[in-house]
Design a protein around this motif. Sequence first.
Motif, short mmCIF file in Angstrom:
data_model
loop_
_atom_site.label_atom_id
_atom_site.label_comp_id
_atom_site.label_asym_id
_atom_site.label_seq_id
_atom_site.Cartn_x
_atom_site.Cartn_y
_atom_site.Cartn_z
N MET A 133 0.83 -1.20 0.00
CA MET A 133 0.00 0.00 0.00
C MET A 133 0.87 1.26 0.00
O MET A 133 0.64 2.19 -0.76
CB MET A 133 -0.90 0.01 1.23
N GLN A 134 1.90 1.24 0.85
CA GLN A 134 2.80 2.40 0.92
C GLN A 134 3.54 2.60 -0.40
O GLN A 134 3.78 3.72 -0.82
CB GLN A 134 3.82 2.21 2.05
N SER A 135 3.88 1.49 -1.04
CA SER A 135 4.64 1.61 -2.29
C SER A 135 3.80 2.27 -3.37
O SER A 135 4.32 2.94 -4.26
CB SER A 135 5.16 0.24 -2.73
N GLN A 136 2.49 2.07 -3.28
CA GLN A 136 1.63 2.74 -4.26
C GLN A 136 1.64 4.25 -4.03
O GLN A 136 1.57 5.03 -4.97
CB GLN A 136 0.21 2.21 -4.16
N ILE A 137 1.76 4.63 -2.77
CA ILE A 137 1.79 6.06 -2.45
C ILE A 137 3.11 6.69 -2.90
O ILE A 137 3.12 7.75 -3.51
CB ILE A 137 1.57 6.28 -0.93
N THR A 138 4.21 6.01 -2.62
CA THR A 138 5.51 6.62 -2.96
C THR A 138 5.89 6.36 -4.42
O THR A 138 6.83 6.96 -4.94
CB THR A 138 6.65 6.09 -2.06
N GLY A 139 5.20 5.44 -5.08
CA GLY A 139 5.49 5.17 -6.49
C GLY A 139 6.71 4.30 -6.71
O GLY A 139 7.21 4.19 -7.83
N VAL A 140 7.23 3.71 -5.65
CA VAL A 140 8.38 2.80 -5.79
C VAL A 140 7.84 1.38 -5.95
O VAL A 140 7.22 0.84 -5.04
CB VAL A 140 9.31 2.87 -4.56
N SER A 141 8.06 0.79 -7.11
CA SER A 141 7.51 -0.56 -7.27
C SER A 141 8.43 -1.58 -6.60
O SER A 141 9.66 -1.45 -6.64
CB SER A 141 7.32 -0.89 -8.75
N ILE A 142 7.80 -2.55 -5.96
CA ILE A 142 8.58 -3.52 -5.18
C ILE A 142 8.50 -4.88 -5.83
O ILE A 142 7.41 -5.41 -6.06
CB ILE A 142 8.06 -3.57 -3.73
N LYS A 143 9.65 -5.43 -6.15
CA LYS A 143 9.70 -6.78 -6.70
C LYS A 143 9.85 -7.74 -5.54
O LYS A 143 10.96 -7.92 -5.00
CB LYS A 143 10.93 -6.92 -7.60
N LEU A 144 8.73 -8.34 -5.13
CA LEU A 144 8.77 -9.17 -3.93
C LEU A 144 8.08 -10.50 -4.16
O LEU A 144 7.02 -10.55 -4.79
CB LEU A 144 8.09 -8.40 -2.79
N LYS A 145 8.70 -11.56 -3.71
CA LYS A 145 8.05 -12.87 -3.75
C LYS A 145 7.98 -13.44 -2.34
O LYS A 145 8.97 -13.43 -1.59
CB LYS A 145 8.82 -13.83 -4.66
N ILE A 146 6.80 -13.92 -2.01
CA ILE A 146 6.60 -14.59 -0.72
C ILE A 146 6.90 -16.07 -0.97
O ILE A 146 6.29 -16.70 -1.84
CB ILE A 146 5.16 -14.39 -0.24
N LEU A 147 7.87 -16.59 -0.22
CA LEU A 147 8.35 -17.95 -0.50
C LEU A 147 8.06 -18.87 0.70
O LEU A 147 8.68 -18.72 1.76
CB LEU A 147 9.86 -17.89 -0.78
N PRO A 148 7.10 -19.79 0.54
CA PRO A 148 6.82 -20.71 1.64
C PRO A 148 8.05 -21.56 1.97
O PRO A 148 8.70 -22.09 1.07
CB PRO A 148 5.68 -21.58 1.09
N ASN A 149 8.37 -21.63 3.24
CA ASN A 149 9.55 -22.40 3.68
C ASN A 149 9.11 -23.48 4.68
O ASN A 149 8.06 -23.37 5.28
CB ASN A 149 10.58 -21.45 4.31
N LYS A 150 9.96 -24.47 4.83
CA LYS A 150 9.72 -25.61 5.73
C LYS A 150 8.41 -26.32 5.36
O LYS A 150 7.66 -26.77 6.24
CB LYS A 150 9.68 -25.18 7.20
N CYS A 151 8.12 -26.39 4.07
CA CYS A 151 6.88 -27.04 3.64
C CYS A 151 7.00 -28.55 3.82
O CYS A 151 8.04 -29.13 3.54
CB CYS A 151 6.59 -26.70 2.18
N GLY A 152 5.91 -29.13 4.29
CA GLY A 152 5.91 -30.57 4.51
C GLY A 152 6.41 -30.97 5.90
O GLY A 152 6.57 -32.15 6.19
N GLU A 153 6.60 -29.99 6.78
CA GLU A 153 7.12 -30.32 8.12
C GLU A 153 6.08 -31.07 8.94
O GLU A 153 6.38 -32.08 9.58
CB GLU A 153 7.54 -29.04 8.84
N LYS A 154 4.84 -30.58 8.95
CA LYS A 154 3.80 -31.18 9.79
C LYS A 154 2.63 -31.70 8.97
O LYS A 154 1.75 -32.38 9.48
CB LYS A 154 3.27 -30.13 10.79
N ASP A 155 2.56 -31.30 7.70
CA ASP A 155 1.43 -31.66 6.85
C ASP A 155 2.00 -31.93 5.45
O ASP A 155 3.21 -31.80 5.25
CB ASP A 155 0.43 -30.48 6.84
N THR A 156 1.15 -32.25 4.50
CA THR A 156 1.69 -32.44 3.15
C THR A 156 2.08 -31.08 2.57
O THR A 156 1.55 -30.03 3.01
CB THR A 156 0.63 -33.07 2.21
#
Length: 213
Positions: A133-156
């Motif tokens: 939201m803030q990046s839309q205000i300042t006009g700085v585009s953010i290249k961001l990826k949310i990366l799931p980690n420790k997948c499969g630890e307790k569930d599939t």
Amino acid sequence: MLKLLVNAPKGGIGKTTIATNAALLLAKEGKKILACKLSGSSRMDEHIQAKQLEYPGLYDSITIWEPDNDKLPTNFQGQGNPDVVVVDSDDYWKILNDLVDKKNKGWRVIAPIVPNEPEGMQVIPDELATVFMQSQITGVSIKLKILPNKCGEKDTIENDISLVKIRLQQKSLLKALSSYYLPYAGMFYPPVFIDTSNLFRDQLRAALKELGI
Ligand SMILES: Nc1ncnc2c1ncn2[C@@H]1O[C@H](COP(=O)(O)OP(=O)(O)OP(=O)(O)O)[C@@H](O)[C@H]1O
Ligand SMILES: [Mg+2]
């Protein structure tokens, strides 16, 4: 020069592990890496130095840098012209806020999230939604990826990833979800997996590629 920051406002979710492995695998490809340790508590330098000792020559193109303050660096003069800067940061909030500042343009960001970790599942999407939201205000585009980690630890792995999807959907963040994930590598593995888990390495490589690295 490409700049990669690994950050999310939660401890113990794999920031140092991801930053360290990213530095190692990019160095193995022949890239010159500046591994930047922002938080005093990061052990990225120790992990990299251990690999440099274990495999003489292989990781010599990594230089470790600990700037004087904990601000996202803006000036890389005197740092030997790296191909990629990899920053491991603490879980404090200021760094992500720095990203929307015009003077910090051009950073790529990996934000790890652990499906089986309720506090991070709450706080990380909340924080990232605010940053977008803030990046839309300042006009700085953010290249961001949310990366799931420790997948499969307790569930599939599938269930873990769908949990993350549901949560990100709530915050309109699905577009920022990586198409990749990092597997749980086991309790007794050291935090640097590059030699022990091809799946971990290949998924991380692909996630970096998504960000243009
Ligand atoms: N995919 C994984 N599989 C197994 N263990 C992992 C994985 N990712 C991280 N870990 C382990 O989880 C712990 C926390 O990881 P790490 O230190 O990278 O997190 P961090 O976000 O940097 O933590 P801090 O906020 O304390 O700096 C470490 O013991 C690490 O070995
Ligand atoms: Mg850490």
